[in-house]
Write a protein that holds these residues in place. Sequence first.
Motif, PDB file in Angstrom:
ATOM      1  N   SER A   1       0.822  -1.209   0.000  1.00  0.00           N
ATOM      2  CA  SER A   1       0.000   0.000   0.000  1.00  0.00           C
ATOM      3  C   SER A   1       0.859   1.263   0.000  1.00  0.00           C
ATOM      4  O   SER A   1       1.963   1.290   0.544  1.00  0.00           O
ATOM      5  CB  SER A   1      -0.938   0.013   1.205  1.00  0.00           C
ATOM      6  N   GLY A   2       0.349   2.295  -0.622  1.00  0.00           N
ATOM      7  CA  GLY A   2       1.011   3.591  -0.652  1.00  0.00           C
ATOM      8  C   GLY A   2       1.767   3.840  -1.941  1.00  0.00           C
ATOM      9  O   GLY A   2       1.837   3.004  -2.832  1.00  0.00           O
ATOM     10  N   TYR A   3       2.298   5.033  -2.040  1.00  0.00           N
ATOM     11  CA  TYR A   3       3.099   5.477  -3.182  1.00  0.00           C
ATOM     12  C   TYR A   3       4.518   5.664  -2.668  1.00  0.00           C
ATOM     13  O   TYR A   3       4.745   6.425  -1.732  1.00  0.00           O
ATOM     14  CB  TYR A   3       2.540   6.795  -3.733  1.00  0.00           C
ATOM     15  N   HIS A   4       5.481   4.950  -3.229  1.00  0.00           N
ATOM     16  CA  HIS A   4       6.845   4.913  -2.702  1.00  0.00           C
ATOM     17  C   HIS A   4       7.814   5.725  -3.561  1.00  0.00           C
ATOM     18  O   HIS A   4       7.732   5.698  -4.788  1.00  0.00           O
ATOM     19  CB  HIS A   4       7.320   3.469  -2.614  1.00  0.00           C
ATOM     20  N   VAL A   5       8.727   6.388  -2.891  1.00  0.00           N
ATOM     21  CA  VAL A   5       9.767   7.175  -3.564  1.00  0.00           C
ATOM     22  C   VAL A   5      11.097   6.811  -2.919  1.00  0.00           C
ATOM     23  O   VAL A   5      11.237   6.849  -1.699  1.00  0.00           O
ATOM     24  CB  VAL A   5       9.521   8.696  -3.403  1.00  0.00           C
ATOM     25  N   ARG A   6      12.066   6.451  -3.754  1.00  0.00           N
ATOM     26  CA  ARG A   6      13.438   6.257  -3.272  1.00  0.00           C
ATOM     27  C   ARG A   6      14.174   7.568  -3.497  1.00  0.00           C
ATOM     28  O   ARG A   6      14.133   8.138  -4.563  1.00  0.00           O
ATOM     29  CB  ARG A   6      14.133   5.142  -4.038  1.00  0.00           C
ATOM     30  N   LEU A   7      14.866   8.001  -2.460  1.00  0.00           N
ATOM     31  CA  LEU A   7      15.524   9.306  -2.492  1.00  0.00           C
ATOM     32  C   LEU A   7      16.912   9.168  -1.895  1.00  0.00           C
ATOM     33  O   LEU A   7      17.071   8.559  -0.839  1.00  0.00           O
ATOM     34  CB  LEU A   7      14.684  10.290  -1.664  1.00  0.00           C
TER      35      LEU A   7
END
Length: 91
Positions: free
Chosen positions: A58-64
């Motif tokens: 679940s959710g929207y993931h961003v690698r930073l």
Amino acid sequence: MRREPLLLRFEDRQQAMSVLGEIGIKFDAVSGDGIIRKPTGETAEFEGEVVAFTCPVSGYHVRLVWRGEELPCSLTPYLVNAGASGKDQSH
């Protein structure tokens, strides 16, 4: 200087773009981005090959990769874990 990959989880793409935009990070979202999948533990055989089933987390993931000294406090609530390497993460 901190240079470790971080994994952030937002409710959706719009929230990610808004929160990151507030600290000056802009990115172009593309179709299908932000989705992380994890194994379900189930498999099936297809044309003689065993295929592992996965499901989206679940959710929207961003690698930073953060190159600043201190991570902005506004990102802390979205931090899943530090050192995200692209492998299955605990959620």
